[in-house]
Design an enzyme around this catalytic site. Sequence first.
Site, PDB file in Angstrom:
ATOM      1  N   LYS A 124    -152.065  28.181 -24.184  1.00 16.22           N
ATOM      2  CA  LYS A 124    -151.205  26.989 -24.116  1.00 16.22           C
ATOM      3  C   LYS A 124    -150.410  27.078 -22.817  1.00 16.22           C
ATOM      4  CE  LYS A 124    -150.057  23.307 -26.521  1.00 16.22           C
ATOM      5  NZ  LYS A 124    -150.833  22.477 -27.450  1.00 16.22           N
ATOM      6  N   ASP A 164    -151.394  17.484 -24.085  1.00 18.97           N
ATOM      7  CA  ASP A 164    -150.474  17.668 -25.220  1.00 18.97           C
ATOM      8  C   ASP A 164    -149.330  16.692 -24.938  1.00 18.97           C
ATOM      9  OD1 ASP A 164    -149.886  19.594 -27.634  1.00 18.97           O
ATOM     10  OD2 ASP A 164    -147.997  19.533 -26.568  1.00 18.97           O
TER      11      ASP A 164
HETATM   12  P1  NDP Z   1    -147.454  12.331 -26.931  1.00 19.66           P
HETATM   13  O1  NDP Z   1    -146.664  12.750 -25.750  1.00 19.66           O
HETATM   14  O2  NDP Z   1    -148.577  11.395 -26.776  1.00 19.66           O
HETATM   15  O3  NDP Z   1    -146.483  11.739 -28.056  1.00 19.66           O
HETATM   16  C1  NDP Z   1    -145.419  12.452 -28.575  1.00 19.66           C
HETATM   17  C2  NDP Z   1    -144.632  11.539 -29.478  1.00 19.66           C
HETATM   18  O4  NDP Z   1    -143.591  12.281 -30.115  1.00 19.66           O
HETATM   19  C3  NDP Z   1    -143.949  10.411 -28.733  1.00 19.66           C
HETATM   20  O5  NDP Z   1    -143.851   9.314 -29.575  1.00 19.66           O
HETATM   21  C4  NDP Z   1    -142.580  11.013 -28.445  1.00 19.66           C
HETATM   22  O6  NDP Z   1    -141.584  10.052 -28.195  1.00 19.66           O
HETATM   23  C5  NDP Z   1    -142.327  11.732 -29.744  1.00 19.66           C
HETATM   24  N1  NDP Z   1    -141.352  12.816 -29.572  1.00 19.66           N
HETATM   25  C6  NDP Z   1    -141.297  13.737 -28.584  1.00 19.66           C
HETATM   26  N2  NDP Z   1    -140.255  14.566 -28.770  1.00 19.66           N
HETATM   27  C7  NDP Z   1    -139.654  14.136 -29.885  1.00 19.66           C
HETATM   28  C8  NDP Z   1    -138.522  14.561 -30.615  1.00 19.66           C
HETATM   29  N3  NDP Z   1    -137.772  15.591 -30.202  1.00 19.66           N
HETATM   30  N4  NDP Z   1    -138.228  13.886 -31.747  1.00 19.66           N
HETATM   31  C9  NDP Z   1    -138.974  12.831 -32.164  1.00 19.66           C
HETATM   32  N5  NDP Z   1    -140.034  12.390 -31.506  1.00 19.66           N
HETATM   33  C10 NDP Z   1    -140.369  13.025 -30.405  1.00 19.66           C
HETATM   34  O7  NDP Z   1    -147.947  13.703 -27.617  1.00 19.66           O
HETATM   35  P2  NDP Z   1    -149.115  13.912 -28.665  1.00 19.66           P
HETATM   36  O8  NDP Z   1    -149.197  12.748 -29.569  1.00 19.66           O
HETATM   37  O9  NDP Z   1    -150.299  14.359 -27.917  1.00 19.66           O
HETATM   38  O10 NDP Z   1    -148.572  15.186 -29.453  1.00 19.66           O
HETATM   39  C11 NDP Z   1    -147.757  15.068 -30.634  1.00 19.66           C
HETATM   40  C12 NDP Z   1    -147.800  16.393 -31.400  1.00 19.66           C
HETATM   41  O11 NDP Z   1    -149.156  16.677 -31.773  1.00 19.66           O
HETATM   42  C13 NDP Z   1    -147.313  17.624 -30.647  1.00 19.66           C
HETATM   43  O12 NDP Z   1    -146.719  18.526 -31.566  1.00 19.66           O
HETATM   44  C14 NDP Z   1    -148.609  18.236 -30.131  1.00 19.66           C
HETATM   45  O13 NDP Z   1    -148.479  19.609 -29.853  1.00 19.66           O
HETATM   46  C15 NDP Z   1    -149.505  17.971 -31.329  1.00 19.66           C
HETATM   47  N6  NDP Z   1    -150.932  18.006 -31.028  1.00 19.66           N
HETATM   48  C16 NDP Z   1    -151.498  17.172 -30.103  1.00 19.66           C
HETATM   49  C17 NDP Z   1    -152.847  17.192 -29.866  1.00 19.66           C
HETATM   50  C18 NDP Z   1    -153.511  16.221 -28.959  1.00 19.66           C
HETATM   51  O14 NDP Z   1    -154.750  16.212 -28.937  1.00 19.66           O
HETATM   52  N7  NDP Z   1    -152.791  15.398 -28.233  1.00 19.66           N
HETATM   53  C19 NDP Z   1    -153.722  18.195 -30.528  1.00 19.66           C
HETATM   54  C20 NDP Z   1    -153.045  18.967 -31.560  1.00 19.66           C
HETATM   55  C21 NDP Z   1    -151.702  18.886 -31.760  1.00 19.66           C
HETATM   56  P3  NDP Z   1    -141.232   9.579 -26.684  1.00 19.66           P
HETATM   57  O15 NDP Z   1    -142.198   8.479 -26.401  1.00 19.66           O
HETATM   58  O16 NDP Z   1    -139.829   9.161 -26.779  1.00 19.66           O
HETATM   59  O17 NDP Z   1    -141.430  10.769 -25.792  1.00 19.66           O
END
Ligand code: NDP
Length: 443
Positions: A124, A164
């Site tokens: 990571k 991510d």
């Molecule tokens: P994105 O950056 O696309 O989206 C993240 C989302 O979470 C956004 O809506 C963001 O809001 C919100 N967010 C970020 N920080 C916070 C917080 N402190 N409190 C509430 N909401 C928050 O990321 P992903 O969708 O790719 O990833 C989301 C999760 O899934 C993470 O934990 C990641 O590690 C996990 N994951 C992702 C994978 C992937 O393929 N993308 C694979 C496996 C796991 P804002 O728009 O305001 O930033």
Amino acid sequence: MNTNTILEDLRKKAPQEVEFHQAVEEVLESIEQVYNENPKFEAHKIVERVIMPDRIIMFRIPWMGDDDVINVNQGYRIEFNSAIGPYKGGLRFHPDVSLGTFKFLGFEQIFKNALTGLPMGGGKGGSDFDPKGKSDNEVMRFCQSFMTELYRHIGPETDVPAGDIGVGAREIGYMYGQYKRIVNRFEGVLTGKGLSWGGSWIRKEATGYGTVYITQHWLKLHGTDFTGKKVAISGSGNVAIYAAEKVMELGGTVVTMSDSNGSIIDEEGIDLDLVKRIKEVERGRIKEYVETRYNAKYSSNRNDVWTAKCDVALPCATQNELNLEDAKLLVANGCKVIAEGANMPVTPDAVHYLLEQKTGMIPGKAANAGGVAVSGLEMTQNSMKLQWTPNEVDAKLMQIMENIHEACVKYGKREDGYVDYVKGANVAGFLKVANCMIDHGLI
Ligand code: NDP
């Protein structure tokens, strides 16, 4: 295994790495029994070895802002464990990250990747760079500077990063371009690439779809399906959007979404095209949703997503975003199963409570493994220099999620019939990695 001594030692060495300790504690708790029943693990000091990364790379990322002012960020890549394949895991760009964040994510990734059945080790990385509010040119200059150091540590057979939080198609594109320019080779060094330059169909959707597929298996085991179910989702990024899309396709109604500033509840069902326009096209805030959908409610409290009545909850935003109070409210409101689309979104006390209540609790390393699984399929397609159709990739993703579900049931079923998916996922992933480490000798 002396879990307490191991955890105390970790805390003493790096007291600030709280999330990493949390992830290690959960795994050790789950595997304790199987570890003690097999003395070879203790003899090979597997736990002491698996909690220590193969190597940690930290580097400086200087880049020029549009205002001609120099900025400097910290870069990280943790190559955690390569027992079953090249290091594999995403890159996160977010101002709150630290070494402890990447150690927690890299550690989780080892077992998640093992669960997919594909040959991928755990890694990571990322940076404390915040893409929010930056121009395209600034993001490009940052990504190029990041890759100018990272390129020497990665490669299609060594370490294959992906996206991510904060790293989507745009960032992967800029990083891939810079890698190709430096090494003068067009090769599968990153996943999540564009469809016309080595990417895989369904990669963008894979994590969200996979979370829903495994939840479908949980529902099936309990004699039901998504039809007519109310689903609370947090986040509005990559994982959340495609989880919502699949829930709707399967006949469920998504009633909540959120971002880091707040949450929306739309009892009539979330208008996903509107969310996609706001978040994917305009890079706006979720608050803007209620400017078009007057019956929906906005709250500046992100955790309000868990106040909605629902049958299924899918936390898809970030770590520790669903606490004990939220879990109690969800159970009281009739929620039957929680599947972690994000990594470690449910706090440990909330996980314990859900297990005590015999509520379904599918941990991230099983529930969100679909993303890395399709990344693994992207690597396979790159090696073969061909591209499978969307249906072919989706069918393989479904099969992988079914296999993961089966593994959780096999290793997590209690005598009373309740399936502890947390234990099941940890034991299944651990056994595979631990046995490979023994095969490779003392390295
Ligand atoms: P994105 O950056 O696309 O989206 C993240 C989302 O979470 C956004 O809506 C963001 O809001 C919100 N967010 C970020 N920080 C916070 C917080 N402190 N409190 C509430 N909401 C928050 O990321 P992903 O969708 O790719 O990833 C989301 C999760 O899934 C993470 O934990 C990641 O590690 C996990 N994951 C992702 C994978 C992937 O393929 N993308 C694979 C496996 C796991 P804002 O728009 O305001 O930033």
